[in-house]
Design an enzyme around this catalytic site. Sequence first.
Site, mmCIF file in Angstrom:
data_model
loop_
_atom_site.group_PDB
_atom_site.id
_atom_site.type_symbol
_atom_site.label_atom_id
_atom_site.label_comp_id
_atom_site.label_asym_id
_atom_site.label_seq_id
_atom_site.Cartn_x
_atom_site.Cartn_y
_atom_site.Cartn_z
ATOM 1 N N CYS A 54 0.870 -1.188 0.000
ATOM 2 C CA CYS A 54 0.000 0.000 0.000
ATOM 3 C C CYS A 54 0.905 1.235 0.000
ATOM 4 O O CYS A 54 2.081 1.156 -0.371
ATOM 5 C CB CYS A 54 -0.974 -0.014 1.181
ATOM 6 S SG CYS A 54 -0.192 0.001 2.809
ATOM 7 N N ASN A 93 2.247 1.450 4.386
ATOM 8 C CA ASN A 93 2.542 0.180 5.071
ATOM 9 C C ASN A 93 2.215 0.243 6.567
ATOM 10 O O ASN A 93 2.851 -0.419 7.389
ATOM 11 C CB ASN A 93 3.999 -0.256 4.850
ATOM 12 C CG ASN A 93 4.310 -1.705 5.217
ATOM 13 O OD1 ASN A 93 5.415 -2.042 5.592
ATOM 14 N ND2 ASN A 93 3.331 -2.588 5.136
ATOM 15 N N CYS A 138 -1.495 0.769 7.362
ATOM 16 C CA CYS A 138 -2.942 0.508 7.473
ATOM 17 C C CYS A 138 -3.353 -0.733 6.682
ATOM 18 O O CYS A 138 -3.629 -1.796 7.253
ATOM 19 C CB CYS A 138 -3.754 1.710 6.993
ATOM 20 S SG CYS A 138 -3.445 3.227 7.923
ATOM 21 N N ARG A 139 -3.397 -0.606 5.350
ATOM 22 C CA ARG A 139 -3.984 -1.679 4.536
ATOM 23 C C ARG A 139 -3.081 -2.901 4.377
ATOM 24 O O ARG A 139 -3.522 -4.037 4.608
ATOM 25 C CB ARG A 139 -4.360 -1.134 3.148
ATOM 26 C CG ARG A 139 -5.498 -0.147 3.206
ATOM 27 C CD ARG A 139 -5.612 0.633 1.911
ATOM 28 N NE ARG A 139 -4.463 1.543 1.743
ATOM 29 C CZ ARG A 139 -4.229 2.266 0.659
ATOM 30 N NH1 ARG A 139 -5.056 2.180 -0.373
ATOM 31 N NH2 ARG A 139 -3.186 3.071 0.603
ATOM 32 N N SER A 140 -1.816 -2.686 3.964
ATOM 33 C CA SER A 140 -0.994 -3.881 3.673
ATOM 34 C C SER A 140 -0.625 -4.684 4.919
ATOM 35 O O SER A 140 -0.581 -5.919 4.838
ATOM 36 C CB SER A 140 0.226 -3.534 2.815
ATOM 37 O OG SER A 140 1.076 -2.607 3.435
ATOM 38 N N ASP A 146 -8.129 3.781 0.929
ATOM 39 C CA ASP A 146 -7.217 4.270 1.956
ATOM 40 C C ASP A 146 -8.031 4.764 3.157
ATOM 41 O O ASP A 146 -8.815 5.704 3.033
ATOM 42 C CB ASP A 146 -6.400 5.411 1.343
ATOM 43 C CG ASP A 146 -5.352 5.967 2.291
ATOM 44 O OD1 ASP A 146 -5.395 5.632 3.492
ATOM 45 O OD2 ASP A 146 -4.504 6.736 1.826
HETATM 46 P P1 4NP Z 1 -1.810 2.813 4.070
HETATM 47 O O1 4NP Z 1 -2.484 4.167 4.627
HETATM 48 O O2 4NP Z 1 -1.243 3.166 2.705
HETATM 49 O O3 4NP Z 1 -2.953 1.855 3.979
HETATM 50 O O4 4NP Z 1 -0.759 2.426 5.059
HETATM 51 C C1 4NP Z 1 -1.830 5.383 4.713
HETATM 52 C C2 4NP Z 1 -0.922 5.602 5.719
HETATM 53 C C3 4NP Z 1 -0.295 6.828 5.838
HETATM 54 C C4 4NP Z 1 -0.594 7.832 4.918
HETATM 55 C C5 4NP Z 1 -1.495 7.596 3.904
HETATM 56 C C6 4NP Z 1 -2.113 6.367 3.788
HETATM 57 N N1 4NP Z 1 0.030 9.101 5.046
HETATM 58 O O5 4NP Z 1 -0.337 10.010 4.290
HETATM 59 O O6 4NP Z 1 0.936 9.257 5.889
#
Ligand code: 4NP
Length: 158
Positions: A11, A14, A16-18, A126
């Site tokens: 993602c 790294n 939240c989703r992955s 997201d």
């Molecule tokens: P992820 O979510 O890609 O599912 O881990 C996010 C985590 C952090 C951010 C964006 C999406 N950020 O903008 O810091």
Amino acid sequence: MSTSINVLFVCLGNICRSPTAQGIFQSMVDSHPSAHSIYVDSAGTGDWHIGAPPDSRAVSAAKQRGCDISGLRARQVTRQDFDQFDYILAMDAQNLLDLRAICPGNFKGTLCRFLDFADMQADVPDPYFGGSEGFEHVFDLCQSASRGLLAHISRHHV
Ligand code: 4NP
């Protein structure tokens, strides 16, 4: 001799989703003995959260469903991942574009969106800027695609 299949979930951050996908798929692999040893990992296309644990909302949503992802730590995807992993699974279309941009021409594995394995042509949205319900939705989507991925691996790797 059994083959080893290496699966990488990717993602943006790294956190939240992955890691949610990694935790769910790892627990499914652990509870479904198969002919294959399956190695599971996750990474982010971005570098902001390297070394960080998963977002506390992702940890809570997973914990509610019996999955402990608190020990995972974020890392950034590298070109070398394409040498090691057989399946590189993007959470959304932008992640897929970013991965294609660094994918070596001789990559022999599968690079696609994760929800292809849930028969959905869609992103895992997201959840970072939303509420806890977004994290529960991510968990549901990842669980569905994980079931499809495990079935696919069982069918396609003998
Ligand atoms: P992820 O979510 O890609 O599912 O881990 C996010 C985590 C952090 C951010 C964006 C999406 N950020 O903008 O810091």
